[in-house]
Motif scaffolding. Structure first.
Motif, PDB file in Angstrom:
ATOM      1  N   LEU A   1       0.868   7.480  -6.110  1.00 29.17           N
ATOM      2  CA  LEU A   1      -0.386   8.202  -6.340  1.00 29.17           C
ATOM      3  C   LEU A   1      -0.319   9.613  -5.797  1.00 29.17           C
ATOM      4  O   LEU A   1      -1.045  10.488  -6.269  1.00 29.17           O
ATOM      5  CB  LEU A   1      -1.542   7.454  -5.682  1.00 29.17           C
ATOM      6  N   SER A   2       0.533   9.873  -4.813  1.00 32.10           N
ATOM      7  CA  SER A   2       0.533  11.188  -4.190  1.00 32.10           C
ATOM      8  C   SER A   2       1.180  12.237  -5.092  1.00 32.10           C
ATOM      9  O   SER A   2       1.113  13.421  -4.789  1.00 32.10           O
ATOM     10  CB  SER A   2       1.248  11.132  -2.846  1.00 32.10           C
TER      11      SER A   2
ATOM     12  N   ALA B   1     -12.458   7.368   2.112  1.00 28.92           N
ATOM     13  CA  ALA B   1     -11.466   6.324   2.394  1.00 28.92           C
ATOM     14  C   ALA B   1     -11.968   5.396   3.483  1.00 28.92           C
ATOM     15  O   ALA B   1     -11.804   4.179   3.409  1.00 28.92           O
ATOM     16  CB  ALA B   1     -10.144   6.962   2.817  1.00 28.92           C
TER      17      ALA B   1
ATOM     18  N   ALA C   1       0.844   4.175  -2.667  1.00 33.80           N
ATOM     19  CA  ALA C   1       0.424   5.498  -2.197  1.00 33.80           C
ATOM     20  C   ALA C   1       1.462   6.546  -2.554  1.00 33.80           C
ATOM     21  O   ALA C   1       1.126   7.673  -2.931  1.00 33.80           O
ATOM     22  CB  ALA C   1       0.201   5.466  -0.690  1.00 33.80           C
TER      23      ALA C   1
ATOM     24  N   TYR D   1      -7.255  -0.768  -2.424  1.00 34.33           N
ATOM     25  CA  TYR D   1      -6.587   0.210  -3.289  1.00 34.33           C
ATOM     26  C   TYR D   1      -7.341   1.533  -3.296  1.00 34.33           C
ATOM     27  O   TYR D   1      -6.755   2.608  -3.146  1.00 34.33           O
ATOM     28  CB  TYR D   1      -6.498  -0.358  -4.698  1.00 34.33           C
TER      29      TYR D   1
ATOM     30  N   MET E   1      -6.852   3.465  -0.132  1.00 31.84           N
ATOM     31  CA  MET E   1      -5.572   4.152  -0.050  1.00 31.84           C
ATOM     32  C   MET E   1      -5.519   5.347  -0.965  1.00 31.84           C
ATOM     33  O   MET E   1      -4.998   6.391  -0.615  1.00 31.84           O
ATOM     34  CB  MET E   1      -4.506   3.178  -0.447  1.00 31.84           C
ATOM     35  N   ARG E   2      -6.080   5.172  -2.142  1.00 31.41           N
ATOM     36  CA  ARG E   2      -6.066   6.271  -3.100  1.00 31.41           C
ATOM     37  C   ARG E   2      -6.791   7.480  -2.523  1.00 31.41           C
ATOM     38  O   ARG E   2      -6.341   8.622  -2.663  1.00 31.41           O
ATOM     39  CB  ARG E   2      -6.777   5.799  -4.361  1.00 31.41           C
TER      40      ARG E   2
ATOM     41  N   GLY F   1       0.818  -1.212   0.000  1.00 30.91           N
ATOM     42  CA  GLY F   1       0.000   0.000   0.000  1.00 30.91           C
ATOM     43  C   GLY F   1       0.843   1.249   0.000  1.00 30.91           C
ATOM     44  O   GLY F   1       0.566   2.211  -0.723  1.00 30.91           O
ATOM     45  N   ALA F   2       1.910   1.256   0.810  1.00 32.76           N
ATOM     46  CA  ALA F   2       2.763   2.441   0.894  1.00 32.76           C
ATOM     47  C   ALA F   2       3.443   2.694  -0.436  1.00 32.76           C
ATOM     48  O   ALA F   2       3.558   3.853  -0.881  1.00 32.76           O
ATOM     49  CB  ALA F   2       3.799   2.255   1.997  1.00 32.76           C
TER      50      ALA F   2
ATOM     51  N   ILE G   1      -7.182   8.176   0.672  1.00 31.11           N
ATOM     52  CA  ILE G   1      -6.374   8.751   1.754  1.00 31.11           C
ATOM     53  C   ILE G   1      -5.323   9.680   1.166  1.00 31.11           C
ATOM     54  O   ILE G   1      -5.117  10.803   1.643  1.00 31.11           O
ATOM     55  CB  ILE G   1      -5.707   7.632   2.580  1.00 31.11           C
ATOM     56  N   VAL G   2      -4.673   9.215   0.091  1.00 25.67           N
ATOM     57  CA  VAL G   2      -3.627  10.032  -0.523  1.00 25.67           C
ATOM     58  C   VAL G   2      -4.206  11.338  -1.045  1.00 25.67           C
ATOM     59  O   VAL G   2      -3.574  12.392  -0.983  1.00 25.67           O
ATOM     60  CB  VAL G   2      -2.958   9.226  -1.655  1.00 25.67           C
ATOM     61  N   GLU G   3      -5.463  11.273  -1.548  1.00 25.68           N
ATOM     62  CA  GLU G   3      -6.084  12.486  -2.094  1.00 25.68           C
ATOM     63  C   GLU G   3      -6.826  13.276  -1.032  1.00 25.68           C
ATOM     64  O   GLU G   3      -7.612  14.171  -1.353  1.00 25.68           O
ATOM     65  CB  GLU G   3      -7.043  12.087  -3.216  1.00 25.68           C
TER      66      GLU G   3
END
Lengths: 251, 155
Positions: free
Chosen positions: A249-250, B110, A246, B96, B99-100, A242-243, B102-104
Motif C-alpha cells: 500500500l505504501s 488509524a 502495508a 486493514y 494499517m492503510r 500487516g507488514a 498508518i501507511v498514508e
C-alpha cells in the motif's frame, strides 16, 4: 515381578508422552494436553503425577520415585483430526476399553498416518473462503474471481515457503505481499473494482484463528506461559500479514 | 441485506476453514453450521444494537455455546467446532483500514480503526470466556443431578 512392573511403567510413560506430544503438535489447547495426560496417568494408577506443558516442550513427572521425562516439540501445525483421534484413544483408555499396549500402538499409528486433506482440496477451500468473505464484507460480485484466485495463490505461497524454510513469519509476510501485489495489479489494470475488499477477502485464510482461540482459552485456564507465547505467535503472524500488505500500500 | 445468501456464504466459509484446519470429516457440516450461527447473530446484533463490539460479543458467545453443545454430542474437543466459527468475527477489515491509514500517514484515523479492532478482538475473547464459564456451571449442575439420581453423594 518388579521387572514386569518396571517395563509396564516405562510403557505407560511412553504412551502418555506420545499422546501429549501429538496433541500439542497438532493444535490442542495446553489445558487439554495436561488434562489428557493426567487422566491417562490416573487410569494407570499413577495418582500423584504432575505435568507441565508449554508450546515448545512438555515435562511429565510420574511419581516421587520415578524419573521425570521431557519431550521437545519442534513443529506445530493445525490438524484437528489428530487431536480428535488422540482424544478418543485417551477416552477409551480411561474407560478401560483399551489396554495400555493397545492404546500405545494406536497412538503410534496416529503418529505415522497422514490425515491431512489433499493439498489441492485445501487450496480450493482457501480460495472458496476468500470468495465468501469478499461478498460477506460487502465487496463487488465482479471482484469475486480475483479474491478466489488470489486467496488460493496466497495459500499456495505460504504452504510452499513453510515447507522449504520453516520460518513461519517470513512465509506469511511473502504470502500477504504477493496477495497485495496481485490485487494492486488487478485494480490498476482496470478489471478489479475495489482494492480494499479484494485484499481483505484474500488474506482471510492466513488469519491465525486457532492461535487466538487457544491463547484466550489457555490464559483463562491459568496457563500463562502457554497463553502468552501463543498470543505472541498470533500477534507476530498478524504483524507479518500487516507488514506485507502495508509494504504494497505504501507505493 | 440478503439473509439466505449471507447464511449460505458464511456456512461455506466456515466449512472451508474446517477443511484448511483438517477437522474430522463427519464434523465439517457442524463446523459450517457453527460459523453460520456466529455470523447471523453478529449481523442481527449489528442491526439491532448498532454497535459492532456488542454484536461481536454476542456472535462469539453463540459460537462458543454451539461449539460446547456439539463437543458434548460428538464427544470431541470443543476447539474443533469453535475455531472455524470464530474466523468470520475476526476484525480483519478494521485492522486493514488501520494499517492503510498508518501507511498514508493519517495517524489519527488509524488510531480510531486500531482501537475499534482491539475492542472487537477483546469482545471475541470475552464471548468465548463467558460461554465457557456458563457451560462449566451448567455441566456441573447436570453432573450433580445425575449423581444424586444414582445415589452417589459428593465427598
Amino acid at each position: 515381578m518388579t521387572q514386569i512392573g518396571e517395563t509396564r511403567r516405562e510403557l505407560a510413560l511412553d504412551c502418555f508422552l506420545l499422546a501429549g506430544k501429538l496433541l500439542m503438535e497438532n493444535g490442542a489447547e495446553t489445558y487439554r494436553v495436561e488434562d489428557t495426560m493426567i487422566r491417562m496417568a490416573i487410569s494407570q494408577k499413577m495418582t500423584d503425577s504432575h505435568c507441565f506443558v508449554t508450546p515448545t516442550g512438555l515435562m511429565f513427572s510420574p511419581s516421587d520415585e520415578l524419573a521425570t521425562r521431557f519431550v521437545r516439540i519442534n513443529s506445530r501445525r493445525t490438524d484437528l483430526e489428530r487431536v480428535a483421534l488422540v482424544n478418543s484413544v485417551s477416552r477409551k483408555l480411561v474407560a478401560g476399553e483399551l489396554a495400555l499396549a493397545e492404546a500405545y500402538e494406536e497412538l503410534k499409528t496416529i503418529d505415522r498416518t497422514n490425515y491431512m486433506f489433499n493439498i489441492w482440496l485445501q487450496i480450493l477451500a482457501a480460495a472458496t473462503a476468500s470468495g465468501c468473505f469478499l461478498i460477506l464484507l460487502g465487496g463487488n460480485w465482479s471482484d469475486l474471481p480475483f479474491a478466489f484466485v488470489f486467496g488460493g495463490t496466497g495459500f499456495i505461497i505460504v504452504e510452499t515457503i513453510l515447507e522449504k524454510t520453516r520460518v513461519k513469519f517470513f512465509a506469511e509476510f511473502v504470502g500477504a505481499l504477493a496477495i497485495g501485489v496481485f490485487a494492486l495489479l488487478a485494480v490498476y489494470s482496470g478489471y478489479g473494482k475495489n482494492l480494499d475488499t479484494i485484499i481483505i477477502g484474500s488474506i482471510m485464510p492466513l488469519v491465525p484463528g486457532l492461535l487466538i482461540t487457544n491463547a484466550v482459552r489457555d490464559l483463562m485456564a491459568g496457563h500463562f506461559v502457554s497463553g502468552l507465547s501463543k498470543g505472541a505467535e498470533a500477534f507476530l503472524t498478524a504483524f507479518a500479514i500487516g507488514a506485507g500488505i502495508a509494504l504494497v500500500l505504501s507505493f | 441485506m440478503n439473509w439466505p445468501l449471507e447464511a449460505f456464504l458464511s456456512f461455506l466459509a466456515a466449512a472451508s476453514f474446517g477443511v484448511i484446519f483438517n477437522t474430522p470429516r463427519r464434523t465439517l457440516l457442524s463446523c459450517g453450521l457453527v460459523g453460520m450461527t456466529g455470523w447471523l447473530i453478529y449481523r442481527t446484533g449489528v442491526i439491532f444494537l448498532d454497535d459492532p463490539v456488542q454484536a461481536t460479543f454476542a456472535g462469539a458467545f453463540g459460537v462458543a455455546l454451539a461449539a460446547h453443545l456439539l463437543a458434548k454430542k460428538f464427544k470431541m474437543p470443543m476447539i474443533i467446532f469453535s475455531v472455524a466459527g470464530i474466523i468470520p468475527l475476526v476484525p480483519g477489515s478494521k485492522a486493514y483500514n488501520a494499517m492503510r491509514n498508518i501507511v498514508e500517514n493519517n495517524y489519527l484515523e488509524a488510531i480510531t480503526f486500531a482501537s475499534e479492532a482491539l475492542m472487537i478482538s477483546g469482545a471475541v475473547a470475552m464471548g468465548l470466556v463467558f460461554a465457557e464459564v456458563l457451560m462449566q456451571i451448567v455441566f456441573k449442575q447436570m453432573a450433580k443431578r445425575v449423581q444424586k439420581k444414582i445415589g452417589m453423594t459428593q465427598n
